[in-house]
Design a protein around this motif. Structure first.
Motif, PDB file in Angstrom:
ATOM      1  N   LEU A   9       9.367  26.370   1.562  1.00  0.00           N
ATOM      2  CA  LEU A   9      10.222  27.476   1.138  1.00  0.00           C
ATOM      3  C   LEU A   9      11.068  28.003   2.297  1.00  0.00           C
ATOM      4  O   LEU A   9      12.241  28.366   2.104  1.00  0.00           O
ATOM      5  N   LEU A  10      10.498  28.066   3.483  1.00  0.00           N
ATOM      6  CA  LEU A  10      11.281  28.474   4.653  1.00  0.00           C
ATOM      7  C   LEU A  10      12.387  27.467   4.943  1.00  0.00           C
ATOM      8  O   LEU A  10      13.513  27.851   5.293  1.00  0.00           O
ATOM      9  N   PHE A  11      12.077  26.182   4.799  1.00  0.00           N
ATOM     10  CA  PHE A  11      13.098  25.153   4.999  1.00  0.00           C
ATOM     11  C   PHE A  11      14.212  25.306   3.973  1.00  0.00           C
ATOM     12  O   PHE A  11      15.390  25.169   4.303  1.00  0.00           O
ATOM     13  N   TYR A  12      13.851  25.612   2.713  1.00  0.00           N
ATOM     14  CA  TYR A  12      14.863  25.823   1.674  1.00  0.00           C
ATOM     15  C   TYR A  12      15.768  27.006   2.031  1.00  0.00           C
ATOM     16  O   TYR A  12      16.968  26.977   1.763  1.00  0.00           O
ATOM     17  N   ALA A  13      15.184  28.045   2.628  1.00  0.00           N
ATOM     18  CA  ALA A  13      15.975  29.222   2.990  1.00  0.00           C
ATOM     19  C   ALA A  13      16.932  28.910   4.138  1.00  0.00           C
ATOM     20  O   ALA A  13      18.058  29.414   4.173  1.00  0.00           O
ATOM     21  N   ILE A  14      16.486  28.080   5.078  1.00  0.00           N
ATOM     22  CA  ILE A  14      17.316  27.745   6.231  1.00  0.00           C
ATOM     23  C   ILE A  14      18.326  26.663   5.881  1.00  0.00           C
ATOM     24  O   ILE A  14      19.491  26.731   6.286  1.00  0.00           O
ATOM     25  N   VAL A  15      17.882  25.642   5.155  1.00  0.00           N
ATOM     26  CA  VAL A  15      18.730  24.499   4.806  1.00  0.00           C
ATOM     27  C   VAL A  15      18.730  24.338   3.277  1.00  0.00           C
ATOM     28  O   VAL A  15      17.977  23.530   2.740  1.00  0.00           O
ATOM     29  N   PRO A  16      19.542  25.116   2.586  1.00  0.00           N
ATOM     30  CA  PRO A  16      19.597  24.963   1.120  1.00  0.00           C
ATOM     31  C   PRO A  16      20.049  23.544   0.766  1.00  0.00           C
ATOM     32  O   PRO A  16      20.935  22.984   1.405  1.00  0.00           O
ATOM     33  N   ASN A  17      19.401  22.949  -0.214  1.00  0.00           N
ATOM     34  CA  ASN A  17      19.744  21.587  -0.605  1.00  0.00           C
ATOM     35  C   ASN A  17      19.622  21.436  -2.109  1.00  0.00           C
ATOM     36  O   ASN A  17      19.050  22.276  -2.785  1.00  0.00           O
ATOM     37  N   GLY A  18      20.166  20.351  -2.630  1.00  0.00           N
ATOM     38  CA  GLY A  18      20.114  20.109  -4.062  1.00  0.00           C
ATOM     39  C   GLY A  18      20.471  18.672  -4.387  1.00  0.00           C
ATOM     40  O   GLY A  18      20.804  17.883  -3.508  1.00  0.00           O
ATOM     41  N   LEU A  19      20.379  18.352  -5.667  1.00  0.00           N
ATOM     42  CA  LEU A  19      20.661  17.003  -6.153  1.00  0.00           C
ATOM     43  C   LEU A  19      21.667  17.049  -7.289  1.00  0.00           C
ATOM     44  O   LEU A  19      21.750  18.019  -8.018  1.00  0.00           O
ATOM     45  N   THR A  42      14.793  24.814 -17.176  1.00  0.00           N
ATOM     46  CA  THR A  42      13.913  25.698 -16.415  1.00  0.00           C
ATOM     47  C   THR A  42      13.772  25.320 -14.948  1.00  0.00           C
ATOM     48  O   THR A  42      13.578  26.187 -14.111  1.00  0.00           O
ATOM     49  N   ASP A  43      13.839  24.035 -14.630  1.00  0.00           N
ATOM     50  CA  ASP A  43      13.645  23.570 -13.252  1.00  0.00           C
ATOM     51  C   ASP A  43      14.969  23.040 -12.719  1.00  0.00           C
ATOM     52  O   ASP A  43      15.320  21.888 -12.920  1.00  0.00           O
ATOM     53  N   THR A  44      15.682  23.894 -12.035  1.00  0.00           N
ATOM     54  CA  THR A  44      17.009  23.527 -11.546  1.00  0.00           C
ATOM     55  C   THR A  44      16.905  22.549 -10.374  1.00  0.00           C
ATOM     56  O   THR A  44      15.918  22.572  -9.634  1.00  0.00           O
ATOM     57  N   PRO A  45      17.913  21.697 -10.169  1.00  0.00           N
ATOM     58  CA  PRO A  45      17.856  20.701  -9.090  1.00  0.00           C
ATOM     59  C   PRO A  45      18.339  21.232  -7.744  1.00  0.00           C
ATOM     60  O   PRO A  45      19.112  20.595  -7.045  1.00  0.00           O
ATOM     61  N   ILE A  46      17.884  22.421  -7.385  1.00  0.00           N
ATOM     62  CA  ILE A  46      18.220  22.976  -6.069  1.00  0.00           C
ATOM     63  C   ILE A  46      16.927  23.177  -5.280  1.00  0.00           C
ATOM     64  O   ILE A  46      15.856  23.335  -5.865  1.00  0.00           O
ATOM     65  N   ASN A  47      17.042  23.165  -3.970  1.00  0.00           N
ATOM     66  CA  ASN A  47      15.897  23.304  -3.072  1.00  0.00           C
ATOM     67  C   ASN A  47      14.807  22.300  -3.439  1.00  0.00           C
ATOM     68  O   ASN A  47      13.725  22.664  -3.887  1.00  0.00           O
ATOM     69  N   VAL A  48      15.128  21.046  -3.222  1.00  0.00           N
ATOM     70  CA  VAL A  48      14.243  19.972  -3.660  1.00  0.00           C
ATOM     71  C   VAL A  48      13.624  19.166  -2.519  1.00  0.00           C
ATOM     72  O   VAL A  48      12.701  18.397  -2.752  1.00  0.00           O
ATOM     73  N   CYS A  49      14.117  19.320  -1.310  1.00  0.00           N
ATOM     74  CA  CYS A  49      13.626  18.509  -0.200  1.00  0.00           C
ATOM     75  C   CYS A  49      13.021  19.418   0.870  1.00  0.00           C
ATOM     76  O   CYS A  49      13.724  20.289   1.385  1.00  0.00           O
ATOM     77  N   PRO A  50      11.753  19.288   1.166  1.00  0.00           N
ATOM     78  CA  PRO A  50      10.752  18.358   0.685  1.00  0.00           C
ATOM     79  C   PRO A  50      10.218  18.765  -0.686  1.00  0.00           C
ATOM     80  O   PRO A  50      10.250  19.937  -1.053  1.00  0.00           O
ATOM     81  N   SER A  51       9.716  17.790  -1.412  1.00  0.00           N
ATOM     82  CA  SER A  51       9.207  18.033  -2.759  1.00  0.00           C
ATOM     83  C   SER A  51       7.853  18.728  -2.699  1.00  0.00           C
ATOM     84  O   SER A  51       6.892  18.182  -2.161  1.00  0.00           O
ATOM     85  N   ILE A  52       7.787  19.927  -3.263  1.00  0.00           N
ATOM     86  CA  ILE A  52       6.511  20.635  -3.322  1.00  0.00           C
ATOM     87  C   ILE A  52       5.587  19.967  -4.334  1.00  0.00           C
ATOM     88  O   ILE A  52       4.371  19.958  -4.154  1.00  0.00           O
ATOM     89  N   HIS A  53       6.159  19.379  -5.403  1.00  0.00           N
ATOM     90  CA  HIS A  53       5.335  18.634  -6.362  1.00  0.00           C
ATOM     91  C   HIS A  53       4.561  17.531  -5.644  1.00  0.00           C
ATOM     92  O   HIS A  53       3.349  17.379  -5.809  1.00  0.00           O
ATOM     93  N   VAL A  54       5.267  16.756  -4.853  1.00  0.00           N
ATOM     94  CA  VAL A  54       4.656  15.629  -4.148  1.00  0.00           C
ATOM     95  C   VAL A  54       3.712  16.143  -3.067  1.00  0.00           C
ATOM     96  O   VAL A  54       2.607  15.615  -2.901  1.00  0.00           O
ATOM     97  N   PHE A  55       4.119  17.151  -2.338  1.00  0.00           N
ATOM     98  CA  PHE A  55       3.265  17.720  -1.297  1.00  0.00           C
ATOM     99  C   PHE A  55       1.915  18.139  -1.874  1.00  0.00           C
ATOM    100  O   PHE A  55       0.858  17.779  -1.338  1.00  0.00           O
ATOM    101  N   ASN A  56       1.929  18.896  -2.971  1.00  0.00           N
ATOM    102  CA  ASN A  56       0.680  19.363  -3.579  1.00  0.00           C
ATOM    103  C   ASN A  56      -0.159  18.192  -4.085  1.00  0.00           C
ATOM    104  O   ASN A  56      -1.382  18.170  -3.911  1.00  0.00           O
ATOM    105  N   SER A  57       0.471  17.220  -4.707  1.00  0.00           N
ATOM    106  CA  SER A  57      -0.259  16.072  -5.252  1.00  0.00           C
ATOM    107  C   SER A  57      -0.928  15.261  -4.148  1.00  0.00           C
ATOM    108  O   SER A  57      -2.108  14.899  -4.252  1.00  0.00           O
ATOM    109  N   VAL A  58      -0.191  14.980  -3.092  1.00  0.00           N
ATOM    110  CA  VAL A  58      -0.746  14.192  -1.990  1.00  0.00           C
ATOM    111  C   VAL A  58      -1.834  14.977  -1.264  1.00  0.00           C
ATOM    112  O   VAL A  58      -2.883  14.421  -0.905  1.00  0.00           O
TER     113      VAL A  58
END
Length: 140
Positions: A9-19, A42-58
């Motif tokens: 989330l801090l990375f998203y705030a510093i480096v906003p990104n999207g797809l 409901t799930d917009t394609p902004i602030n996607v890198c790194p993936s929190i879905h993948v982080f939590n799963s791994v």
């Protein structure tokens, strides 16, 4: 998990990104097309890198493999089940165009890095306690 999600989330705030991977329109009226349209709303394609879905799963998969309670014969099936679930979640985020391969790789790197740090922190207090016991005078 809290540390990794906070870092993301801090990375998203510093480096906003999207797809821009998603199609403009999802055709069909079946339940799956409706589910995908609902997900896209409901799930917009902004602030996607790194993936929190993948982080939590791994992270959870690594916890299943690290935890000794799953060494019991009746619980051993849970480790491969966690791995299958992790791979399924990761692939589904890419197939539904929520994340790209880059997002997935950075989510995995974050999980492995924090897992390594946590493992090292777990080992460190045991080593220092053992060293303290060795340094104590004999009369104690």
């Amino acid at each position: 998990m809290f540390a990794g999600m906070t870092m993301a989330l801090l990375f998203y705030a510093i480096v906003p990104n999207g797809l821009a991977l998603r199609p403009h329109y999802v055709s069909g009226n079946d339940i799956f097309a409706q589910a995908v349209r609902s997900l896209y709303r409901t799930d917009t394609p902004i602030n996607v890198c790194p993936s929190i879905h993948v982080f939590n799963s791994v992270t959870l998969m690594l916890a299943y493999y690290r935890c000794r309670c799953f060494d019991a014969p009746r619980l051993r099936w849970m480790r491969p089940a966690a791995a299958v679930l992790c791979v399924s979640i990761t692939l589904s985020t890419m197939l539904l165009k929520q994340h790209s391969v880059i997002d997935v790789v950075f989510g995995m790197l974050l999980a492995f890095a924090l897992d390594g740090i946590a493992a090292e922190m777990q080992r460190a207090p045991q080593t220092t306690q053992r060293n303290r016991r060795q340094r104590q005078p004999e009369w104690l």
